[in-house]
Design a protein around this motif. Structure first.
Motif, PDB file in Angstrom:
ATOM      1  N   ASN A   1       0.696  -1.274   0.016  1.00 20.73           N
ATOM      2  CA  ASN A   1      -0.243   0.021  -0.342  1.00 20.73           C
ATOM      3  C   ASN A   1       0.712   1.149  -0.049  1.00 20.73           C
ATOM      4  O   ASN A   1       1.805   1.502   1.446  1.00 20.73           O
ATOM      5  CB  ASN A   1      -1.494  -0.150   0.787  1.00 20.73           C
ATOM      6  CG  ASN A   1      -2.135   0.932   0.703  1.00 20.73           C
ATOM      7  OD1 ASN A   1      -2.256   1.619   0.161  1.00 20.73           O
ATOM      8  ND2 ASN A   1      -2.102   1.295   2.247  1.00 20.73           N
ATOM      9  N   ILE A   2       0.680   2.129  -0.979  1.00 18.62           N
ATOM     10  CA  ILE A   2       1.075   3.414  -0.767  1.00 18.62           C
ATOM     11  C   ILE A   2       0.644   4.765  -0.686  1.00 18.62           C
ATOM     12  O   ILE A   2      -0.316   4.746  -1.330  1.00 18.62           O
ATOM     13  CB  ILE A   2       2.214   2.950  -2.934  1.00 18.62           C
ATOM     14  CG1 ILE A   2       3.126   1.881  -2.869  1.00 18.62           C
ATOM     15  CG2 ILE A   2       2.866   4.402  -2.953  1.00 18.62           C
ATOM     16  CD1 ILE A   2       4.057   2.167  -4.122  1.00 18.62           C
ATOM     17  N   ILE A   3       1.448   5.173   0.174  1.00 13.31           N
ATOM     18  CA  ILE A   3       0.565   5.980   0.342  1.00 13.31           C
ATOM     19  C   ILE A   3       1.402   7.807  -0.099  1.00 13.31           C
ATOM     20  O   ILE A   3       2.898   7.760   0.550  1.00 13.31           O
ATOM     21  CB  ILE A   3       0.512   6.648   1.741  1.00 13.31           C
ATOM     22  CG1 ILE A   3      -0.727   5.014   2.318  1.00 13.31           C
ATOM     23  CG2 ILE A   3      -0.652   7.921   2.347  1.00 13.31           C
ATOM     24  CD1 ILE A   3      -0.306   4.760   3.846  1.00 13.31           C
ATOM     25  N   VAL A   4       0.794   8.821  -0.859  1.00 12.11           N
ATOM     26  CA  VAL A   4       1.695   9.014  -1.170  1.00 12.11           C
ATOM     27  C   VAL A   4       0.904  10.333  -0.044  1.00 12.11           C
ATOM     28  O   VAL A   4      -0.314  11.272  -0.066  1.00 12.11           O
ATOM     29  CB  VAL A   4       1.696   9.868  -2.908  1.00 12.11           C
ATOM     30  CG1 VAL A   4       1.915  11.012  -3.117  1.00 12.11           C
ATOM     31  CG2 VAL A   4       1.750   8.277  -3.363  1.00 12.11           C
ATOM     32  N   LYS A   5       2.038  12.081  -0.246  1.00 15.31           N
ATOM     33  CA  LYS A   5       1.894  12.540   0.927  1.00 15.31           C
ATOM     34  C   LYS A   5       2.332  14.123  -0.165  1.00 15.31           C
ATOM     35  O   LYS A   5       3.279  13.885  -0.281  1.00 15.31           O
ATOM     36  CB  LYS A   5       1.980  12.538   2.366  1.00 15.31           C
ATOM     37  CG  LYS A   5       1.453  12.267   2.794  1.00 15.31           C
ATOM     38  CD  LYS A   5       1.871  11.842   4.128  1.00 15.31           C
ATOM     39  CE  LYS A   5       1.772  10.663   5.178  1.00 15.31           C
ATOM     40  NZ  LYS A   5       2.208  11.027   6.879  1.00 15.31           N
ATOM     41  N   GLY A   6       1.306  15.651  -0.585  1.00 11.49           N
ATOM     42  CA  GLY A   6       2.904  16.213  -0.827  1.00 11.49           C
ATOM     43  C   GLY A   6       1.979  16.525  -2.676  1.00 11.49           C
ATOM     44  O   GLY A   6       1.018  16.850  -2.453  1.00 11.49           O
ATOM     45  N   PHE A   7       3.029  17.166  -3.405  1.00 11.79           N
ATOM     46  CA  PHE A   7       2.412  17.201  -4.852  1.00 11.79           C
ATOM     47  C   PHE A   7       1.694  16.158  -5.606  1.00 11.79           C
ATOM     48  O   PHE A   7       2.194  15.156  -6.386  1.00 11.79           O
ATOM     49  CB  PHE A   7       3.526  17.787  -5.878  1.00 11.79           C
ATOM     50  CG  PHE A   7       3.038  18.707  -6.460  1.00 11.79           C
ATOM     51  CD1 PHE A   7       2.950  18.400  -7.504  1.00 11.79           C
ATOM     52  CD2 PHE A   7       3.860  19.849  -6.603  1.00 11.79           C
ATOM     53  CE1 PHE A   7       2.431  19.006  -9.374  1.00 11.79           C
ATOM     54  CE2 PHE A   7       2.938  21.141  -7.835  1.00 11.79           C
ATOM     55  CZ  PHE A   7       2.667  20.483  -8.384  1.00 11.79           C
ATOM     56  N   THR A   8       0.634  15.584  -5.520  1.00 11.38           N
ATOM     57  CA  THR A   8      -0.049  14.483  -6.339  1.00 11.38           C
ATOM     58  C   THR A   8      -0.991  15.155  -6.762  1.00 11.38           C
ATOM     59  O   THR A   8      -1.485  13.914  -7.552  1.00 11.38           O
ATOM     60  CB  THR A   8      -1.407  14.281  -4.872  1.00 11.38           C
ATOM     61  OG1 THR A   8      -1.980  14.569  -4.623  1.00 11.38           O
ATOM     62  CG2 THR A   8      -0.462  13.718  -3.781  1.00 11.38           C
ATOM     63  N   ASP A   9      -1.427  15.431  -7.687  1.00 14.88           N
ATOM     64  CA  ASP A   9      -2.487  15.932  -9.299  1.00 14.88           C
ATOM     65  C   ASP A   9      -1.885  15.880  -9.749  1.00 14.88           C
ATOM     66  O   ASP A   9      -2.907  14.669 -10.811  1.00 14.88           O
ATOM     67  CB  ASP A   9      -2.359  18.016  -8.825  1.00 14.88           C
ATOM     68  CG  ASP A   9      -3.407  18.564  -7.737  1.00 14.88           C
ATOM     69  OD1 ASP A   9      -3.961  17.991  -6.828  1.00 14.88           O
ATOM     70  OD2 ASP A   9      -3.243  19.655  -7.215  1.00 14.88           O
ATOM     71  N   GLU A  10      -0.512  15.490 -10.645  1.00 13.52           N
ATOM     72  CA  GLU A  10      -0.446  15.007 -11.952  1.00 13.52           C
ATOM     73  C   GLU A  10       0.084  13.811 -11.740  1.00 13.52           C
ATOM     74  O   GLU A  10       0.174  13.308 -12.713  1.00 13.52           O
ATOM     75  CB  GLU A  10       0.662  15.934 -12.424  1.00 13.52           C
ATOM     76  CG  GLU A  10       2.386  15.341 -11.879  1.00 13.52           C
ATOM     77  CD  GLU A  10       2.962  16.765 -12.056  1.00 13.52           C
ATOM     78  OE1 GLU A  10       2.599  18.298 -13.294  1.00 13.52           O
ATOM     79  OE2 GLU A  10       3.709  16.979 -12.101  1.00 13.52           O
ATOM     80  N   ILE A  11       0.379  13.170 -10.863  1.00 13.37           N
ATOM     81  CA  ILE A  11       0.559  11.960 -10.524  1.00 13.37           C
ATOM     82  C   ILE A  11      -0.559  10.854 -10.016  1.00 13.37           C
ATOM     83  O   ILE A  11      -0.694  10.096  -9.835  1.00 13.37           O
ATOM     84  CB  ILE A  11       2.455  11.525  -9.941  1.00 13.37           C
ATOM     85  CG1 ILE A  11       1.970  12.045  -8.356  1.00 13.37           C
ATOM     86  CG2 ILE A  11       2.862  12.548 -10.336  1.00 13.37           C
ATOM     87  CD1 ILE A  11       3.065  12.029  -7.441  1.00 13.37           C
ATOM     88  N   LYS A  12      -1.609  11.687  -9.400  1.00 13.63           N
ATOM     89  CA  LYS A  12      -2.586  10.584  -8.648  1.00 13.63           C
ATOM     90  C   LYS A  12      -3.293   9.840  -9.234  1.00 13.63           C
ATOM     91  O   LYS A  12      -3.092   8.567  -9.593  1.00 13.63           O
ATOM     92  CB  LYS A  12      -3.014  11.564  -8.343  1.00 13.63           C
ATOM     93  CG  LYS A  12      -4.711  11.112  -7.310  1.00 13.63           C
ATOM     94  CD  LYS A  12      -5.640  11.593  -6.907  1.00 13.63           C
ATOM     95  CE  LYS A  12      -6.621  10.956  -5.474  1.00 13.63           C
ATOM     96  NZ  LYS A  12      -7.520  11.983  -5.028  1.00 13.63           N
ATOM     97  N   GLU A  13      -3.599  10.112 -10.799  1.00 16.44           N
ATOM     98  CA  GLU A  13      -4.125   9.260 -11.062  1.00 16.44           C
ATOM     99  C   GLU A  13      -3.464   7.562 -11.931  1.00 16.44           C
ATOM    100  O   GLU A  13      -3.629   6.621 -12.650  1.00 16.44           O
ATOM    101  CB  GLU A  13      -5.567   9.624 -13.310  1.00 16.44           C
ATOM    102  CG  GLU A  13      -5.589   9.141 -14.090  1.00 16.44           C
ATOM    103  CD  GLU A  13      -6.421   9.599 -15.370  1.00 16.44           C
ATOM    104  OE1 GLU A  13      -7.284   9.357 -15.932  1.00 16.44           O
ATOM    105  OE2 GLU A  13      -6.241  10.989 -15.052  1.00 16.44           O
TER     106      GLU A  13
END
Length: 215
Positions: free
Chosen positions: A2-14
């Motif tokens: 399970n990878i949880i990303v915090k921070g600048f996620t708009d362009e990488i989320k999808e």
């Protein structure tokens, strides 16, 4: 994993969601991995991966994030790991031949795109002689496993989410033997695999290729 990303996620989320649907990262103890993400706005550095004080990724282009993620996963058990990369080339690409009677399924294309993103490729050339749909020419790609316009859109959208530009590579003069064998092509056929230069139907045919792929 399970990878949880915090921070600048708009362009990488999808792209991350799509990647994790196709590629399951697994570690032995099934722990969650938290990654703090920042965007590199200046300078030539492409990516920075650091395990010090928790995992941290800095990236310049979308695909650099996925390249950094691949590096991070490889070194997940090394909390002191740190790596910086600077891309030497504006474009890093791969071409796949889709005209040898073995067209990949859309799902397999997505799997390949995930590996390309994880290795930092930002362009993907699809070599297609007659393996894509031309709505006005039903025998173009007949029995060859051609991609529909909808499938091409699906591949393109998936690639774009990972920071990869999907580029169709087509033929508009020769290497068209497998489609020129059908009777519909008799009036625009020169030799068995070459289009007839100067024939109006030839240029209508080529125009139809661009209209289809532009979609």
């Amino acid at each position: 994993m399970n990878i949880i990303v915090k921070g600048f996620t708009d362009e990488i989320k999808e792209g991350l969601n799509r990647l994790l649907q196709v590629h399951s990262f697994v570690n032995q103890d099934q722990r969650d991995i938290e990654i703090t993400v920042d965007k590199i706005l200046e300078g030539n550095t492409s990516l920075i991966v650091s395990g010090k004080d928790g995992w941290h990724i800095q990236y310049k282009e979308t695909v650099h994030f996925f390249r950094a993620l691949g590096i991070l996963i490889e070194n997940i058990d090394n909390s002191s790991f740190e790596k910086t990369e600077t891309a030497l080339y504006e474009g890093c690409s791969n071409m796949i031949d889709l005209s040898r009677n073995a067209v990949y399924t859309v799902d397999e294309m997505k799997r390949i795109l995930c590996y390309l993103a994880l290795t930092g490729h930002n362009k993907y050339y699809l070599y297609m002689e007659d393996t894509y749909e031309l709505p006005d020419y039903p025998y173009f790609g007949y029995l060859r496993g051609r991609y529909s316009i909808a499938e091409m859109k699906e591949i393109d959208d998936f690639a774009y989410a990972l920071g990869i530009e999907a580029i169709p590579c087509i033929q508009t003069l020769a290497h068209l033997k497998t489609t020129l064998k059908w009777n519909y092509a008799l009036s625009m056929k020169d030799t068995e695999d070459i289009l007839l230069v100067g024939e109006e139907k030839t240029y209508q045919f080529i125009e139809a290729m661009f209209v289809s792929l532009k979609q």
